[in-house]
Design a protein around this motif. Structure first.
Motif, mmCIF file in Angstrom:
data_model
loop_
_atom_site.group_PDB
_atom_site.id
_atom_site.type_symbol
_atom_site.label_atom_id
_atom_site.label_comp_id
_atom_site.label_asym_id
_atom_site.label_seq_id
_atom_site.Cartn_x
_atom_site.Cartn_y
_atom_site.Cartn_z
ATOM 1 N N VAL A 1 0.866 -1.183 0.000
ATOM 2 C CA VAL A 1 0.000 0.000 0.000
ATOM 3 C C VAL A 1 0.904 1.234 0.000
ATOM 4 C CG1 VAL A 1 -1.763 1.269 1.289
ATOM 5 C CG2 VAL A 1 -1.784 -1.236 1.288
ATOM 6 N N LEU A 2 0.641 2.164 -0.905
ATOM 7 C CA LEU A 2 1.434 3.388 -0.932
ATOM 8 C C LEU A 2 1.132 4.191 0.327
ATOM 9 C CD1 LEU A 2 1.195 4.466 -4.663
ATOM 10 C CD2 LEU A 2 2.855 2.985 -3.548
ATOM 11 N N PHE A 3 2.180 4.511 1.078
ATOM 12 C CA PHE A 3 2.024 5.187 2.357
ATOM 13 C C PHE A 3 1.315 6.526 2.190
ATOM 14 C CE2 PHE A 3 3.382 7.888 5.867
ATOM 15 C CZ PHE A 3 3.050 7.090 6.945
ATOM 16 N N SER A 4 1.660 7.270 1.153
ATOM 17 C CA SER A 4 1.035 8.581 0.938
ATOM 18 C C SER A 4 -0.464 8.441 0.708
ATOM 19 C CB SER A 4 1.688 9.303 -0.239
ATOM 20 O OG SER A 4 1.556 8.547 -1.426
ATOM 21 N N SER A 5 -0.871 7.370 0.050
ATOM 22 C CA SER A 5 -2.288 7.119 -0.201
ATOM 23 C C SER A 5 -3.018 6.789 1.106
ATOM 24 C CB SER A 5 -2.433 5.962 -1.186
ATOM 25 O OG SER A 5 -3.777 5.623 -1.398
ATOM 26 N N LEU A 6 -2.395 5.955 1.940
ATOM 27 C CA LEU A 6 -2.983 5.611 3.237
ATOM 28 C C LEU A 6 -3.104 6.847 4.108
ATOM 29 C CD1 LEU A 6 -3.982 3.437 5.220
ATOM 30 C CD2 LEU A 6 -1.585 3.109 5.895
ATOM 31 N N LYS A 7 -2.057 7.647 4.151
ATOM 32 C CA LYS A 7 -2.058 8.867 4.958
ATOM 33 C C LYS A 7 -3.139 9.834 4.471
ATOM 34 C CE LYS A 7 0.955 12.446 6.676
ATOM 35 N NZ LYS A 7 1.833 13.469 6.201
ATOM 36 N N SER A 8 -3.232 10.030 3.164
ATOM 37 C CA SER A 8 -4.245 10.930 2.607
ATOM 38 C C SER A 8 -5.653 10.448 2.915
ATOM 39 C CB SER A 8 -4.079 11.047 1.088
ATOM 40 O OG SER A 8 -2.881 11.683 0.773
ATOM 41 N N TYR A 9 -5.863 9.136 2.785
ATOM 42 C CA TYR A 9 -7.186 8.577 3.089
ATOM 43 C C TYR A 9 -7.561 8.833 4.543
ATOM 44 C CZ TYR A 9 -10.979 5.415 4.037
ATOM 45 O OH TYR A 9 -12.182 4.916 4.445
ATOM 46 N N LEU A 10 -6.638 8.563 5.453
ATOM 47 C CA LEU A 10 -6.924 8.741 6.873
ATOM 48 C C LEU A 10 -7.126 10.207 7.236
ATOM 49 C CD1 LEU A 10 -4.457 6.128 8.337
ATOM 50 C CD2 LEU A 10 -6.944 5.930 8.173
ATOM 51 N N GLU A 11 -6.358 11.100 6.641
ATOM 52 C CA GLU A 11 -6.513 12.522 6.916
ATOM 53 C C GLU A 11 -7.831 13.048 6.365
ATOM 54 O OE1 GLU A 11 -2.880 14.117 5.345
ATOM 55 O OE2 GLU A 11 -1.826 13.822 7.233
ATOM 56 N N ALA A 12 -8.222 12.586 5.184
ATOM 57 C CA ALA A 12 -9.498 13.016 4.593
ATOM 58 C C ALA A 12 -10.664 12.501 5.434
ATOM 59 C CB ALA A 12 -9.611 12.497 3.165
#
Length: 66
Positions: A50-61
């Protein structure tokens, strides 16, 4: 002068198991989000990453919507 948070390196990608541990989401939810294209992932050497930036963006959104 750098801050402690800027000294920490973020990974490019994480395993599904690590994504579960970081996010607190279930394995089923992680795979559902991957299938829905809500999380970006790659299959490399037989491992789903899983791309970390994608996971982080999902959780922040998700936090902003709550």
């Amino acid at each position: 002068m750098s801050t402690a948070s800027s000294d920490i390196q973020q990974p490019i990608s994480v395993t599904v198991e690590t994504a579960i541990a970081i996010s607190g989401l279930s394995r089923g939810t992680i795979y559902k989000l991957i299938n829905e294209r809500s999380l970006q992932s790659r299959l490399k050497a037989g491992r789903r990453l899983v791309l970390f930036s994608s996971l982080k963006s999902y959780l922040e959104a998700d936090d902003k919507a709550a």
